[in-house]
Design a protein around this motif. Sequence first.
Motif, mmCIF file in Angstrom:
data_model
loop_
_atom_site.group_PDB
_atom_site.id
_atom_site.type_symbol
_atom_site.label_atom_id
_atom_site.label_comp_id
_atom_site.label_asym_id
_atom_site.label_seq_id
_atom_site.Cartn_x
_atom_site.Cartn_y
_atom_site.Cartn_z
ATOM 1 N N PHE A 105 0.836 -1.200 0.000
ATOM 2 C CA PHE A 105 0.000 0.000 0.000
ATOM 3 C C PHE A 105 0.871 1.249 0.000
ATOM 4 O O PHE A 105 0.582 2.224 -0.708
ATOM 5 C CB PHE A 105 -0.911 -0.019 1.224
ATOM 6 N N ARG A 106 1.956 1.235 0.774
ATOM 7 C CA ARG A 106 2.824 2.407 0.867
ATOM 8 C C ARG A 106 3.583 2.646 -0.442
ATOM 9 O O ARG A 106 3.678 3.791 -0.906
ATOM 10 C CB ARG A 106 3.813 2.237 2.023
ATOM 11 N N ARG A 108 2.778 1.741 -3.409
ATOM 12 C CA ARG A 108 1.828 2.178 -4.441
ATOM 13 C C ARG A 108 1.391 3.620 -4.213
ATOM 14 O O ARG A 108 1.185 4.376 -5.172
ATOM 15 C CB ARG A 108 0.618 1.246 -4.473
ATOM 16 N N SER A 109 1.247 4.007 -2.960
ATOM 17 C CA SER A 109 0.911 5.403 -2.664
ATOM 18 C C SER A 109 1.983 6.341 -3.198
ATOM 19 O O SER A 109 1.687 7.380 -3.788
ATOM 20 C CB SER A 109 0.761 5.598 -1.148
ATOM 21 N N LEU A 114 -1.956 3.426 -6.860
ATOM 22 C CA LEU A 114 -3.020 2.857 -6.041
ATOM 23 C C LEU A 114 -4.208 2.410 -6.867
ATOM 24 O O LEU A 114 -4.933 1.488 -6.488
ATOM 25 C CB LEU A 114 -3.481 3.869 -4.994
ATOM 26 N N ALA A 122 -8.970 6.101 -6.892
ATOM 27 C CA ALA A 122 -7.641 6.584 -6.494
ATOM 28 C C ALA A 122 -6.931 7.337 -7.615
ATOM 29 O O ALA A 122 -5.801 7.796 -7.406
ATOM 30 C CB ALA A 122 -6.776 5.422 -6.041
ATOM 31 N N PHE A 125 -5.641 10.931 -6.824
ATOM 32 C CA PHE A 125 -4.477 10.890 -5.941
ATOM 33 C C PHE A 125 -3.240 10.454 -6.713
ATOM 34 O O PHE A 125 -2.160 11.049 -6.566
ATOM 35 C CB PHE A 125 -4.758 9.925 -4.780
ATOM 36 N N ASP A 126 -3.363 9.425 -7.541
ATOM 37 C CA ASP A 126 -2.214 8.936 -8.299
ATOM 38 C C ASP A 126 -1.647 10.022 -9.203
ATOM 39 O O ASP A 126 -0.423 10.179 -9.318
ATOM 40 C CB ASP A 126 -2.627 7.732 -9.143
#
Length: 847
Positions: A105-106, A108-109, A114, A122, A125-126
Motif C-alpha cells: 500500500f505504501r 503504491r501510494s 493505487l 484513487a 491521488f495517483d
Amino acid sequence: MRRTGIVRGIGSAVLLAALLFIGARRCGRLPPLGAFLDPHRGVWSVAARAEPVGRQTAGLPGLAGSVEVVFDDRGVPHIFASTLEDAARALGYVVARDRLFQMEFRWRSMAGRLSELVGHDALGFDRRVRALGLAWSAQRDYAALDPHSPVARAIIAYAEGVNAWIDGLSASDVPLEYYLLGARPSPWEPVYSLYMVKLMGWDLSYGGTPDLRRLRLQAKVGAQAARALLPINAPIQQPIQPNGQAEPRFDLTPIPPPGEPDTAAQRWVQELELALGPVRDDAGSPPPRELASNNWAVAASRTAAGYALLAGDPHLELTLPAIWYEAHLVVPGVLDVYGVTIPSLPAVLIGFNRDLAWSFTNTGADVIDYYEEELDDFERPTRYRVDGAWRPLEGRLEVYYGRGGATLATDTLLSTHRGPLTRYRAASDPAGGVDRERALSMRWTLLDGGNGELVAFWNAARAASVAEWLEAMAPFAAPAQNGVVADRNGTIAIRSFGHYPLHADGDGREIRDGRRSTSDWIGFWPVARYPYARDPEQGYLASANQQPIDPRVDSTYLGADWPSPWRAMRINALLAADSSLTPEAMRRLQTDPGNARADFFLPFFLAAVERAASSGALDARAGEAARLLGSWDRRYTKENERAVLFEYAMSELVERTWDELLEERGDDRPPRRVFTPGSMVLASLLHQPGNPWWDDRRTADVVEDRDAILVASLGAALERARAEHGEPDEGGWRWERIRHANIYHLLGLRPLSALALPVQGGPGNLNPSSGSGRHGASWRMVVELGPELRAWSIYPGGQSGHPLSPRYRDRVEKWVAGELDPVLFPRTRSEVAPERVASVLELTPER
C-alpha cells in the motif's frame, strides 16, 4: 480449555468477517463471495496463520549462511546473521511476513499506482503524486547507485527476502486486505525502498504550499501586515541550539494593522491556484500543525545514576498497522543495532546500539522554491529559456492503470533542471477572458537526487561514539531532521541535518524568475554551519520542532512560520528543574500534562475579567468562566474538567481576533480564513491591547480592544461548553470524554481501527492531542547509556499487520497509558531466556 479457545476464536472470526463485509463497501468492489469465504483459500484461512508459534524453518535464496530469528514475547525479531546482507535479507523476509499489505500500500501510494489496487477512485491521488515527481526521482536515485556499494547490496538483499516470502505464500499467508480487494501481492523491487525515503520526505518536508498561503495573506491585508503575521523568526525564542539564556526570550514587535488588499498578490494567488492544482494540499487556511515530535538528551552529570539518558517520541500520523516495525539486527563484530525501521527499509532509523542512542524530530525548514518559466511553445513545449538560451525540457509519459489492467488515463509530465513543470492559463482580469499562458517549475531538495539518507542510516547504526555518529549522518539531505545523540561516555549532542538552500538574492519566499540563472540556488549550508550543540553547559539538549537557531546567532534564512515553542519551553523547564533524572522520570515527561501555552494565555483571560469586573462591565458568563478556570491547575490530565473550557476560549479568541482574514466564497458555504496566524503571533498581539486587529469588524457599533475580545471569548466558550457537554461538574467536561486518539486502518476500515482512545495531553503539550486524533506519538523510547545499556519503548499498534493476530494492536493499551516496555537486547541467541521466546524461525541457504 483448548476447545473453548478455538470456538471463541472462530466466533471472533465470524463477527470480524461480517463487520469487514459492511465496512469494506466504501473501499470499492469486494471479491466474489465464494472466493472470499472459501474455508480453505479465502479469508478463513488467514485466521489459522495469524500468529506463528514454535520453531519453523524456511529456505531463503541468496543467504551466505544460516540465520536464526528469535521472536520475543513482544513479537520483536532478533536476527542473528553472519553478514550484513544476510541480516537485511532476513529482515525483508520477516517484515513481509508481518506487514506485506502495508508495504505494498505504501509503495503504491508513493508511485501513484493505487488505482491498480483499489480502482478508479484513487486516480486523482495517483495523478497528483506523479506530478510531484517523487517516484521518478527515486528511480533516478536507484539508477545512480553503485550496485556494489553496501547500501545497494542491502537494498537488493532486502528485496530478495521480501520476494522469498511472497513466492512461498500459501492461501493462509495472504493478508486479509488482499481478500477484501480481490487482489494478490505484487513482487517487490529494490527501488521500492527508495520510494519509502521519498514518502517520508513528502510527509515531513512538503509543507503544503507556503508561498501560496503567504500570497493569500498579502492579497487580503497587504505586504506589511502579512510579513508580521507570517514572520521569518519566531517571536518566542527557545532554539534547539542553546543560546546561553536560561529562559525563553520574547522578541515582541508591533504588528501593523490590516492594510489595503494587494491586487498584484491577488493575481498571483489566482495563478498559483491554477498552477499548483495537481499538487496543492491546502484549499485555504491550513489545518493546525499536527507533526509535533520531541527528543532530548541529558548529560551524565544531571542523572541519578551518572549515565547519560536519551528520550525520543516522533509524532506522525497514527495508523494500523503502525508506521514502525521494531527489530534487532546482530552480525557478530560488525553490527548490533536495535530500534524501529519503516517496513520497506533495510535499516534502523531510530534506536540504539551497544554504545549510543539517537532519535529525530522534524526541522521544518523551507526547502521548496517556485520559478516562473518561459517556454518555446505553450501547447507542445520542448524547451525553456534561461539567460537568453534555450534548454531542452525533460519529458516522461505516465500511464495509469486500473484493476484488471485497463488504462484509465495518460499524462505527459515535463521537468526543467529545477524540477517538475506545470502549465496553466490565467486571466489578467478575473472578470475577463483567458489571455495569459504561464508555466511554473518547482525546486525541492527531496527531488535533487542522491542517496545520502540511506547511506547515513546504514553507517550511523555502526557508530561507536557521538563523533562517529555525527560524521555518519553528514550525508543526510532530506527531509531535514534534528538528530539528538548520546553515548556511553556521557557525551550528548544535537544537529539539524539536511540540505538548506542558499540564494544569491532574497530568501526563497517569492516566486522566482526562471529566466535568470541567478535565481537558482547557489548551494547549501555547509555541515559545519548546521544548528548544532555538544555537551552544553546547561547539561541537556532538547528539540520540539522549534526554530533551530537564534537569529541573533545566525540570521541566514532557514524557514518561516515556525511551530510555537510551547513544548520546547516545557521540556527545557522540566529538565532544568531536575538535576537527578532517572529513566522513569524521562518516561513521565513524554506524557507530562503540564502546558506552557495555557500557562501563558490563561493569565491574560483572568486579568481581563478582573479589569472588566472592577469597571462594572463584566458579562456574567465570562465571570463564571473565569471562576472555573481560576481553579484549574492547567494540566491536561484525562480526568480534568476545565481544559475543554480553556480550549473553547482559545478557539473563540482566534475566531474573534482574525476576523479580518475571512473571505466570502460566493456560495452558501460560510466564510473561511485565508490564513490562521500561529499562537506565537497571537501571544505577541496580547502585549498590544489597543492594536486595531482586536476590533471585530463584524460588530459595526463598537470598537473592541484586547480585553473586550478576551472577555467575550470566555463568555462564548462557557455557553458552548454547556451546550455541548452539559453543566461543568456533571462529568461531561472530563477531558477523556472529549479528546481522543483515533488510529485508523490504512483503508479506513473502522472494524480494523482503534478509535476513541482517551489520552492525556492537548494542544501544546509534550503529548499533543490533535483535533482529529489521527496524529500522535508514533514511537516512544527512553535509553540509559550505562555500562550495560538499558532501554524502554512502545508504539501504538503491534508488530503484526494481520488484524486477526493478537500482535495486531497489543501495545495500544500501554501506549494510551503512557507506559513503556523494557526492551530485550541480547548479544547472542543464548542470552534469550526460554520464557521470553514466542517463536523461532531458522532461515537456511536455498541453492
